[in-house]
Design a protein around this motif. Structure first.
Motif: not given
Length: 123
Positions: A90, A105-108, A111-115
């Motif tokens: 992560v 903000e974080y993401s795997y 991967e482009k999808t961030k939370q």
């Protein structure tokens, strides 16, 4: 000419505004975080030391290795992954800080999808 003047003033005003990021203050300590995904709030508590983070979420404890890329970006690697998802690293980036909180903000990794979420320093 009118547009050039307006653009210059706008550029001048926005270039003076810089969000505060004192990330080093949040590399070690005990925290509470909240992340909202599709209207659901997820809360967890964690303690981060120089090279390890221990997190409690839904009464489950999980540990990750911590590797800081710079003062504001870190990679977490689950120590004992129990699923394929937990095997993915992560990437977390601190966006804004205050005296006791940071927005991140974080993401795997890859991967482009961030939370996004907010963490509050408890200690």
């Amino acid at each position: 000419m009118k547009y050039l003047l307006s653009f210059s003033i706008l550029l001048l005003l926005t270039s003076c505004y810089e969000r505060e990021r004192e990330c080093a203050n949040f590399q070690i300590g005990t925290f509470h975080s909240e992340i909202t995904i599709e209207g659901v709030v997820y809360k967890s508590n964690f303690t981060r030391k120089k090279d390890i983070q221990i997190e409690t979420y839904n009464n489950k404890v999980d540990s990750s290795q911590v590797r800081w890329i710079n003062d504001c970006e870190v990679i977490f690697k689950t120590i004992n992954p129990k699923s394929m998802a937990e095997q993915k690293d992560v990437h977390l980036k601190i966006l804004v800080t205050t005296d006791s909180t940071y927005t991140f903000e974080y993401s795997y990794v890859g991967e482009k999808t961030k939370q996004k979420g907010i963490a509050t320093k408890i200690q």
